[in-house]
Design a protein around this motif. Sequence first.
Motif, PDB file in Angstrom:
ATOM      1  N   SER A 173       0.832  -1.209   0.000  1.00 23.74           N
ATOM      2  CA  SER A 173       0.000   0.000   0.000  1.00 23.74           C
ATOM      3  C   SER A 173       0.866   1.258   0.000  1.00 23.74           C
ATOM      4  CB  SER A 173      -0.911  -0.004   1.238  1.00 23.74           C
ATOM      5  OG  SER A 173      -1.784  -1.105   1.206  1.00 23.74           O
ATOM      6  N   VAL A 174       1.983   1.229   0.742  1.00 23.83           N
ATOM      7  CA  VAL A 174       2.904   2.377   0.738  1.00 23.83           C
ATOM      8  C   VAL A 174       3.467   2.599  -0.665  1.00 23.83           C
ATOM      9  CG1 VAL A 174       5.122   3.243   1.589  1.00 23.83           C
ATOM     10  CG2 VAL A 174       3.507   2.151   3.163  1.00 23.83           C
ATOM     11  N   PHE A 175       3.821   1.495  -1.329  1.00 25.83           N
ATOM     12  CA  PHE A 175       4.347   1.586  -2.703  1.00 25.83           C
ATOM     13  C   PHE A 175       3.311   2.212  -3.641  1.00 25.83           C
ATOM     14  CE2 PHE A 175       4.462  -0.351  -6.933  1.00 25.83           C
ATOM     15  CZ  PHE A 175       5.709   0.080  -7.377  1.00 25.83           C
ATOM     16  N   LEU A 176       2.044   1.744  -3.508  1.00 25.41           N
ATOM     17  CA  LEU A 176       0.986   2.288  -4.371  1.00 25.41           C
ATOM     18  C   LEU A 176       0.766   3.766  -4.091  1.00 25.41           C
ATOM     19  CD1 LEU A 176      -1.675  -0.578  -4.294  1.00 25.41           C
ATOM     20  CD2 LEU A 176      -0.129   0.001  -6.164  1.00 25.41           C
ATOM     21  N   ALA A 177       0.772   4.122  -2.816  1.00 26.07           N
ATOM     22  CA  ALA A 177       0.534   5.521  -2.454  1.00 26.07           C
ATOM     23  C   ALA A 177       1.613   6.436  -3.024  1.00 26.07           C
ATOM     24  CB  ALA A 177       0.488   5.653  -0.927  1.00 26.07           C
ATOM     25  N   ALA A 178       2.813   5.926  -3.106  1.00 20.72           N
ATOM     26  CA  ALA A 178       3.932   6.760  -3.557  1.00 20.72           C
ATOM     27  C   ALA A 178       4.047   6.822  -5.074  1.00 20.72           C
ATOM     28  CB  ALA A 178       5.241   6.237  -2.963  1.00 20.72           C
ATOM     29  N   PHE A 179       3.711   5.728  -5.756  1.00 22.49           N
ATOM     30  CA  PHE A 179       4.042   5.660  -7.178  1.00 22.49           C
ATOM     31  C   PHE A 179       2.858   5.404  -8.118  1.00 22.49           C
ATOM     32  CE2 PHE A 179       7.834   4.228  -4.834  1.00 22.49           C
ATOM     33  CZ  PHE A 179       8.721   5.227  -5.206  1.00 22.49           C
TER      34      PHE A 179
END
Length: 743
Positions: A173-179
């Motif tokens: 989820s952190v990856f999706l939020a960032a990229f």
Amino acid sequence: MATQQYQLQLSGMSCAGCAKTIERALQGVDGVSSVNVNFATEIAAVEANNVAAAKLVEAVKGAGYDASVIDHEQSEPDDSRERAQQVQFYKFIAAAILSAPLLYTMLGHFSWTDSIYVPNWLMNPWVQMALATPVQFIIGWQFYKGSYTALRGGAANMDVLVALGTSAAYFYSVFLAAFASDHVIHEGLYFETSAVLITLIVLGKWFEARAKGRSSAAIKQLLNLQPKQALRERNDGETEQVAVAELKVGDVIHIKPGQQVPADSEVMSGDSAVDESMLTGESVPVDKKQGDSLTGGTINKNGFMKAKVKKLGKDSALAQIIKVVEQAQTSKAPIQRLADQVSAIFVPVVLGIAVITFFVWAFWYQPGDYGSALEATVAVLVIACPCALGLATPTSIMAGSGRAAQMGVLFKQSETLEITHTVTTVVLDKTGTITEGKPKLTDIEFNTAERQLNEGQLKAAVKALEQQSEHPLAQAVVAGISDDAKAIAIENFKAHEGRGVSATLNTDNKAYLMHIGTTRLMQENDIDCNAWLERKEALEQEGKTVMLIGFEKQLVGLVAVADTVREYSKDAITNLKQRGLKVVMITGDNQRTAEAIAKQVGIEHIFAEVLPENKAEHITKLRDQGEIVAMVGDGINDAPALATAHVGIAMGTGTDVALETANIALMRADLRSLVDALYVSNKTVRNIRQNLFWAFAYNTLGIPVAAAGLLAPWLAGGAMALSSVSVVLNALRLQRLPTKRRS
């Protein structure tokens, strides 16, 4: 050097894998001979030689867990487990508050919930991250710590599965939020998955901790029975109130109506009725008078008594009971080995299944759909947690052995609790088991001719001989002959085991050889018994035990004693037979006396005229015939037979429970307690099998369902938590077994 026995209170365990890690750590300490770690009680039982307790605690801490030595003689009970429960509850409250908004955002992901308003700010990925991060790394830190500890010890446990599953959802989820794009973010964030999972698992741990606390209630109740204060008599005759810990053996204590007996003691004066239900499970108070024994923790009902302290601390009856119950609860039943073997390989296998699930979803079933692959993988990791498997056996053992103790039945080992229900033959010693064990003199007869002493002298001689013997029959004869019988000096007293006694009498400046005992003893000394055999047989037909009196080379008379059958022996034996058990009576009495007693209680199989050292041979013969044998005796004279039987059972009378001899001690001298023991064993083993079945079925069915994507991760977390709680709650049903179960 004597073996040391320690019990350590553990903390930080999350599943049966942790228990195995701690076992390995303790077994690595030089001098440790055996270790049993019970996941349900969070207690390690350790046997060692010349090992300091601090070294054991250090070994546990070195494995990444915490431990303290249990001391039941401390003034205040250890409340660390209660504090741990509270901390887990507060963690759940905090996690629930932070996860609730994230759970609400799930409504925005479904077409059938479009009409429900979800604020835009809640859909913001950075807001969701702000809510999920404390749950993941503060409240969920226990899972990371547990994972590190387990992996460092070369094992994988439940914490590894939870940490992997929630971390995968969080960092994806952190990856999706960032990229990722806004559309992908809206459709694919999994912050709520990790946060809700941790919340549900923490809730499940709190439920589990509370339930496990209830399953150890028997020990707590026993500990609470230990009195705190006592009225001690000073040298000037006045009394002072002191802590029980200050008492010493030999102190005189006063016990008023309604008070607890402060310590194991002997009544010096006064009489009363004492409630011993905490000891025997029997609600009817027991009358006590001068010379009778009192047990610490029992309750004086209505009279004042003065008593002398006999035992304190770890030597007391209550301390011994607590020790035996704990020993049973911390030992491992054979049926648990299967669960241990499965748990040892379960987590690595699940990790492999999870990896396969991810690749199948991401590259074959739905290529490129990493979100769905992640959901299925996380669900597999969470649903597979083997907590229920680790709890299945120990919680049932705890609840069953604890309930048995409340009934007055002490199982020394969980192995005994498991095997007792398989018994096919019950061998009952007659004296003190079927009968009261307190025979009374009923007949004493002499012939009227050819004797060198008169009747009074013969009675005195019989009393003099029997006074030298400790056998219950001899004591009955002594008690039955009046005290006005003139004392006669004797020499060269000999006890002929299983046959009788003999000695030389010195009277009227003459020496005479006298024998009292069985026909066999008379025959060994060339004394003709024919003249008295008819009378002897007639008395034996009445169920009396007859001893012949030989004077020099003549048979001059006989004495007969009778032992009354215990009040409920017949009912208990009938119940045993209704259960399909073969009931055998074994006794040193002659065949006719044995048959008379057996007829009264309904026993068809008899071993009569058996010497104490030969009883074990009869047990061995029954075992060789394929029978599973339980031997019930007094735990002292029958020690070889008790040790030879599959299950040795000692009949107790409160404080004399023969714990060192038997596998089971019946605190009440009542054969119905044997029925209770069989009943509790049967119910406990059935409960264990139910738990193991559902634990295996849960994991066996849950993993493929999760791998197929049919189970959302948060539902998997809830199901995992509920599975552990359900196993414990099922075990707790054993605590409601009826005390007076007789059918």
